[in-house]
Design a protein around this motif. Structure first.
Motif, short mmCIF file in Angstrom:
data_model
loop_
_atom_site.label_atom_id
_atom_site.label_comp_id
_atom_site.label_asym_id
_atom_site.label_seq_id
_atom_site.Cartn_x
_atom_site.Cartn_y
_atom_site.Cartn_z
N ILE A 167 -75.44 -114.73 -7.76
CA ILE A 167 -75.29 -113.65 -6.78
C ILE A 167 -74.15 -112.77 -7.25
O ILE A 167 -73.14 -113.28 -7.74
CB ILE A 167 -75.03 -114.21 -5.36
N LEU A 168 -74.33 -111.46 -7.15
CA LEU A 168 -73.25 -110.55 -7.55
C LEU A 168 -73.32 -109.27 -6.72
O LEU A 168 -74.34 -108.93 -6.14
CB LEU A 168 -73.30 -110.24 -9.05
N ARG A 169 -72.18 -108.57 -6.72
CA ARG A 169 -72.08 -107.28 -6.04
C ARG A 169 -71.83 -106.20 -7.09
O ARG A 169 -71.09 -106.39 -8.04
CB ARG A 169 -70.94 -107.28 -5.03
N SER A 170 -72.46 -105.04 -6.89
CA SER A 170 -72.28 -103.93 -7.83
C SER A 170 -72.53 -102.62 -7.11
O SER A 170 -73.27 -102.56 -6.12
CB SER A 170 -73.23 -104.07 -9.01
N ASP A 171 -71.92 -101.55 -7.61
CA ASP A 171 -72.21 -100.21 -7.12
C ASP A 171 -73.40 -99.59 -7.88
O ASP A 171 -73.79 -98.46 -7.59
CB ASP A 171 -70.98 -99.31 -7.31
N ILE A 172 -73.95 -100.33 -8.83
CA ILE A 172 -75.08 -99.84 -9.63
C ILE A 172 -76.39 -100.23 -8.97
O ILE A 172 -76.61 -101.40 -8.63
CB ILE A 172 -75.01 -100.41 -11.06
N ARG A 173 -77.26 -99.25 -8.77
CA ARG A 173 -78.56 -99.50 -8.13
C ARG A 173 -79.63 -99.83 -9.18
O ARG A 173 -79.87 -99.03 -10.09
CB ARG A 173 -79.02 -98.28 -7.33
N ILE A 174 -80.23 -101.00 -9.06
CA ILE A 174 -81.31 -101.43 -9.93
C ILE A 174 -82.48 -101.87 -9.05
O ILE A 174 -82.28 -102.62 -8.08
CB ILE A 174 -80.89 -102.61 -10.84
N ASP A 175 -83.68 -101.44 -9.37
CA ASP A 175 -84.86 -101.93 -8.66
C ASP A 175 -85.01 -103.42 -9.00
O ASP A 175 -85.18 -103.76 -10.17
CB ASP A 175 -86.10 -101.16 -9.10
N PRO A 176 -84.95 -104.31 -8.02
CA PRO A 176 -85.01 -105.74 -8.34
C PRO A 176 -86.31 -106.17 -9.02
O PRO A 176 -86.34 -107.18 -9.72
CB PRO A 176 -84.82 -106.43 -6.99
N SER A 177 -87.37 -105.40 -8.84
CA SER A 177 -88.65 -105.74 -9.48
C SER A 177 -88.62 -105.51 -10.98
O SER A 177 -89.52 -105.95 -11.69
CB SER A 177 -89.78 -104.94 -8.85
N ARG A 178 -87.58 -104.84 -11.48
CA ARG A 178 -87.47 -104.66 -12.92
C ARG A 178 -87.18 -105.98 -13.61
O ARG A 178 -87.62 -106.22 -14.73
CB ARG A 178 -86.35 -103.66 -13.26
N SER A 179 -86.38 -106.84 -12.99
CA SER A 179 -85.92 -108.06 -13.64
C SER A 179 -86.82 -109.25 -13.31
O SER A 179 -87.18 -109.45 -12.16
CB SER A 179 -84.49 -108.38 -13.20
N PRO A 180 -87.15 -110.07 -14.32
CA PRO A 180 -87.90 -111.29 -14.03
C PRO A 180 -87.05 -112.36 -13.35
O PRO A 180 -87.57 -113.40 -12.96
CB PRO A 180 -88.37 -111.76 -15.41
N PHE A 181 -85.74 -112.09 -13.23
CA PHE A 181 -84.82 -113.08 -12.67
C PHE A 181 -84.26 -112.70 -11.30
O PHE A 181 -83.73 -113.55 -10.59
CB PHE A 181 -83.66 -113.33 -13.63
N MET A 182 -84.33 -111.44 -10.92
CA MET A 182 -83.80 -111.03 -9.61
C MET A 182 -84.74 -111.46 -8.50
O MET A 182 -85.95 -111.34 -8.60
CB MET A 182 -83.65 -109.51 -9.56
N LYS A 183 -84.13 -111.95 -7.41
CA LYS A 183 -84.89 -112.30 -6.22
C LYS A 183 -84.96 -111.13 -5.24
O LYS A 183 -85.94 -110.95 -4.53
CB LYS A 183 -84.27 -113.51 -5.53
N GLY A 184 -83.86 -110.36 -5.18
CA GLY A 184 -83.86 -109.23 -4.25
C GLY A 184 -82.53 -108.51 -4.27
O GLY A 184 -81.59 -108.90 -4.96
#
Length: 317
Positions: free
Chosen positions: A40-57
Motif C-alpha cells: 500500500i502506498l500514497r502518491s500525488d501521481i494519478r495512475i489508472d489501476p487497471s494499467r498494472s497487473p499488480f494494483m488492486k485499486g
C-alpha cells in the motif's frame, strides 16, 4: 481533519506473490519513484489501476484524519442526494499483528460512514463506490476505483509463441518502459507476435513494432486486430530503422532458443541505443559488462521467475 479536494492525492493497494515481488517493485518505482513492502502506498501521481497487473485499486482521497471518528463526523459532506453509495474497508493496509482490524470492526466502520453520507446506502449496485483505509497512523477516505484485469483477456491470442512473455509480465514491462505515456514515443524493434505491443496499445501507449521476420509481423498485426487494437507493425531489421524514439523495449530470449551469438545480440543492443534515449531489456543471462562496453548504463533492474525460469529486466540509458 483535512479535506483533500484542493490537493489531489491517492492511495494504491497491490497484490503479488514472492515470484512477482521484484517485478512489481520495479513497476512501482517506475510509476511513483519508490517502492514499499507494505503493498500500500500514497502518491500525488494519478495512475489508472487497471494499467498494472499488480494494483488492486486506487482511492482518490477526499478526507483524512488521525482517527476514524474524524472521518465519520465529516461523512455527511460526501455522496449525492438521489444517488446510492457503498463504502468498503480495504483489507490491504498496514495494520498488522496486534493492530490488525478484524472483520466485524471493518463492517461497523463501513456502516458508520455510509449511514452518515448523502444519498442511500446500497451494498449491491451502488452509483458510487467509496473506500476507507488506515495507513501510516492516519485514516483516509475517498472514491474508490477497482482495477480491472484487462491483461487477463489477452492471454489467449490467435497467434502464440511458447517462448513469449506472459501477458502479465509484458504489461508490467510496458509500464516500466513507459510509466507516463504523454508525449512518449516507443518502439519494440524485435516485437515477435506482439505480446508487449498488445499490452502497450491497450493502455494507449504510442508504440510501433518492427521485426525481421515477416511471418511474425503478420501474427502481431492479427493479435492486435483480434483485440480491437491498432498499431504500426512492419518488417524491418533494427539496423535499418532510422527514426528515433524515447524508449525501446528489447526482449532477448535468443541464446536459449536459437544459436544467436553475442555478436548478433550486440548488433541489436547497439542499434537500440542508437534509436532510443532509454532501453528496457528483457534477458535470460547476465550482461552487465557487455552493456557497459557499448555505453548502456543500467539505471534499475528486477528479476521475474516462472517455473524455474528466470528473466532479468534492465532499465538502461
Amino acid at each position: 481533519m483535512k479535506n483533500s479536494n484542493e490537493y489531489p492525492s491517492f492511495i494504491y493497494t497491490f497484490a503479488y506473490n514472492d515470484a512477482e515481488r521484484s517485478l512489481c517493485h520495479l513497476e512501482m518505482r517506475s510509476f511513483f519513484g519508490y517502492d514499499t513492502e507494505k503493498k500500500i502506498l500514497r502518491s500525488d501521481i494519478r495512475i489508472d489501476p487497471s494499467r498494472s497487473p499488480f494494483m488492486k485499486g486506487r482511492i482518490d482521497i477526499l478526507a483524512e484524519g488521525d482517527t476514524i471518528e474524524e472521518i465519520i463526523t465529516t461523512a455527511h459532506l460526501f455522496g449525492k442526494e438521489g444517488e446510492t453509495n457503498k463504502v468498503v474497508f480495504l483489507k490491504i493496509n498496514d495494520r498488522q499483528g496486534d493492530d490488525k482490524i478484524q472483520n466485524n470492526e471493518r463492517l461497523q466502520i463501513e456502516r458508520a460512514i455510509g449511514s452518515e453520507m448523502m444519498g442511500d446506502f446500497d451494498l449491491h449496485n451502488p452509483d458510487q463506490l467509496f473506500a476507507v483505509v488506515p495507513y501510516e497512523k492516519r485514516w483516509y477516505f475517498g472514491t474508490y476505483k477497482k482495477s480491472e484485469p484487462i491483461w487477463f483477456n489477452h492471454i489467449k491470442k490467435p497467434r502464440e509463441y511458447s517462448t513469449a512473455l506472459s501477458t502479465r509480465v509484458a504489461r508490467a514491462v510496458a509500464n516500466i518502459a513507459v510509466p507516463h505515456p504523454a508525449s512518449i514515443r516507443a518502439i519494440d524493434p524485435c516485437c515477435g507476435i506482439g505480446t508487449v505491443l498488445v499490452e502497450a496499445r491497450s493502455m494507449g501507449i504510442d508504440i510501433v513494432g518492427r521485426d525481421i521476420n515477416p511471418l511474425v509481423c503478420i501474427g502481431s498485426r492479427e493479435n492486435l486486430e483480434y483485440f480491437g487494437l491498432t498499431g504500426d507493425v512492419k518488417k524491418s531489421a533494427i539496423q535499418d530503422i532510422e527514426e528515433t524514439y524515447d524508449v525501446a523495449i528489447i526482449d532477448l530470449p535468443y541464446n536459449l532458443y536459437t544459436h544467436a551469438s553475442w555478436e548478433e545480440q550486440l548488433t541489436i543492443l547497439t542499434h537500440a541505443k542508437r534509436i532510443a534515449k532509454r532501453v528496457v531489456i528483457v534477458t535470460i543471462e547476465s550482461m552487465d559488462d557487455r552493456l557497459k562496453s557499448i555505453g548502456l548504463h543500467i539505471k534499475d533492474r528486477c528479476t521475474t521467475t516462472k517455473q524455474q525460469f528466470e528473466r532479468e529486466i534492465l532499465v538502461c540509458e
